[in-house]
Design an enzyme around this catalytic site. Sequence first.
Site, short mmCIF file in Angstrom:
data_model
loop_
_atom_site.label_atom_id
_atom_site.label_comp_id
_atom_site.label_asym_id
_atom_site.label_seq_id
_atom_site.Cartn_x
_atom_site.Cartn_y
_atom_site.Cartn_z
N CYS A 197 140.94 103.87 -17.51
CA CYS A 197 140.46 104.55 -16.67
C CYS A 197 141.51 104.48 -15.11
CB CYS A 197 138.83 104.38 -16.17
SG CYS A 197 137.73 105.07 -17.46
N SER A 215 130.81 116.72 -7.50
CA SER A 215 131.51 115.63 -8.42
C SER A 215 130.96 114.82 -8.95
CB SER A 215 132.34 114.93 -7.20
OG SER A 215 131.67 114.26 -6.33
N ASP A 216 129.80 115.27 -9.92
CA ASP A 216 129.23 114.53 -11.08
C ASP A 216 129.78 114.23 -12.26
OD1 ASP A 216 126.73 113.33 -11.53
OD2 ASP A 216 125.71 114.77 -10.37
N ASP A 217 129.05 113.26 -13.02
CA ASP A 217 129.80 112.59 -14.07
C ASP A 217 129.88 113.93 -15.16
OD1 ASP A 217 129.99 110.17 -13.27
OD2 ASP A 217 127.80 110.26 -13.32
N ASP A 248 136.26 113.09 -21.61
CA ASP A 248 136.85 111.98 -20.94
C ASP A 248 138.12 111.53 -22.11
OD1 ASP A 248 137.33 109.81 -19.08
OD2 ASP A 248 135.27 110.02 -18.58
N ASP A 302 129.39 109.40 -19.81
CA ASP A 302 128.81 110.20 -18.78
C ASP A 302 127.36 111.11 -19.16
OD1 ASP A 302 131.04 109.99 -17.09
OD2 ASP A 302 132.20 111.12 -18.32
N HIS A 318 140.98 118.15 -31.84
CA HIS A 318 142.26 118.70 -31.52
C HIS A 318 143.19 117.52 -31.32
CE1 HIS A 318 144.87 122.11 -30.84
NE2 HIS A 318 145.41 121.20 -29.84
N ASP A 342 128.02 106.50 -13.67
CA ASP A 342 128.73 105.26 -14.41
C ASP A 342 129.65 104.88 -13.62
OD1 ASP A 342 130.11 107.73 -15.13
OD2 ASP A 342 130.40 106.76 -17.13
#
Lengths: 69, 345
Positions: free
Chosen positions: B16, B47-49, B66, B89, B137, B224
Site C-alpha cells: 500500500c 473518499s470512502d473505501d 485494490d 474494503d 484479467h 480500514d
Amino acid sequence: MKTVDARGHSCPIPVVMVRKAVTAEKPEALEVLVDNQCSVENVTRYGKSQGYSVDVAAEGADFRLSLKK
Amino acid sequence: MENEIKLTKLAKCAGCGAKVGAGVLAQLLEGIKVHTDPNLLVGFDKSDDASVYKVSEELAIVQTVDFFPPIADDPYTFGQIAATNALSDVYAMGGEPKLALNLMCVPEKMPREAVHALLRGGYDKVYEAGAIITGGHSILDEEPKYGLAVTGFVHPERVLTNSGARPGDVLILTKPLGIGTLTTAAKAGLCSDETMAYAVQLMTTLNKNARDCMVKYRVHACTDVTGFGLLGHSVELAQGSGVAIEYEVSRFRFIEEAIGLAKEGLLPEGMYRNRAFAECRVDAGEAELWQQDLLYDPQTSGGLLMAVDPEDADALMAELEGCVPAAQRIGRALEYGGGAYIRLR
C-alpha cells in the site's frame, strides 16, 4: 572526512549505507550526499538516533548532511 | 523454483506504500464530471473505501478494487496479503464479500510455478472469506502486481461509511501499527525473521472477525487503515463526519521492532507522503517523532478503525478481544470547533 555518496539511491538504501559506515568506523563526523527529501529525513533520524547532530544544506538538486558527535 | 525469485526486488515500492498520495489523487480527479444515481448510496464524494449501490430495500452491493506491487518475496504470501487487503474494503463498509475478480500483472520471466502460487494465495483467502473468484484479467508487465476487484452484499440501512462518526463516539482499532516500516526495513535485511513472520500473519488476517463483531453494535463509522496510515485515514473520517478526534498515543499498539526501526529512519517514502497530506490537520501535541511517524506509516492490509457509540464501546471491546490481532481503544470523537481535526495527547 568520510563522505557517503548515497545519490541515486532511494529509501531505505541511503540509511543502510550510512549505517554501514557508522558501524564500521564509528566516525566523529561524517558527510552524506543524498538526492531526495525522504532520504534527508531518514538519514537525519538515523544520525540523531546514534547521537550525532545533523545539519542539512541544499546543493543544487542534492543535499549534503553533516553528522557530528 | 519459487524461492529463486525475490519478488520485492522487482518492485519500486511495496504494498500500500505504492498508493498515489491522497492530495495528489484529489488534484488528478479535479474537473472530471461525476455522474450520480439515486440508488448510489456511497460514491465518489466522500473518499470512502468502496462504492455502495442499492438494489432493493433489502440489498445493496458493495464494490471495490485494490492491487499493488509485491510486499513479500514469497508469491503465495503476496497473493494472500493482496487478497486480504482487497477484501478489507468490503468489511470496512459493514458488508460481506461474495464475488471477486483477479487483477494481475506479471513479468514474462516470472516462473510459472510462482504465478501459480501467487494466484493460489489469492484464491485461498477469498475462499476463507466465504466468497468466490469468478475470473479476472492478466497482462504482462515488468513489475508484478496483484489484487482483486471485490463485490459484496450489505443491507442498505446498515452500510458503514467513514463519514458517520458522532461526537462522543469511541475510536477502536483492530491491528497493531508499523507494517510499512517493517517491510521497508526488511528490504534492507534489517527486520528479524520472527517479526517479519508476525507482520505477514497480521497482513493475512482477514478483517472478517472485526466486521462480524462490529455489525452487532452501534458503530457509526468505519474505515480500514491502509496506505494513508492511521492519521491519513483518521483525517478523512473526522473531516467526512464533521467531528474532531482525540487520540491517546499511549493506547496505540505498535509492533515492538518497528519502534527502533522508526527511530533509526527506516521509514517508507509513503510515510512522508501521508505526513505531507495530513500534517496540517493534525495537532501532534507532545507525541514523540517516532510515534507520529508510526501513526503516519502506511499499512498494508491494516485493521479496521471504528467509531462506536460510547454505550456500546465496552461490549464491543470485550467481543473483539481475542478475536482480532489487537483490540485497542485509542480515543474519542469530539465536537469539531475549528482548527486541527486530529489531536494527539
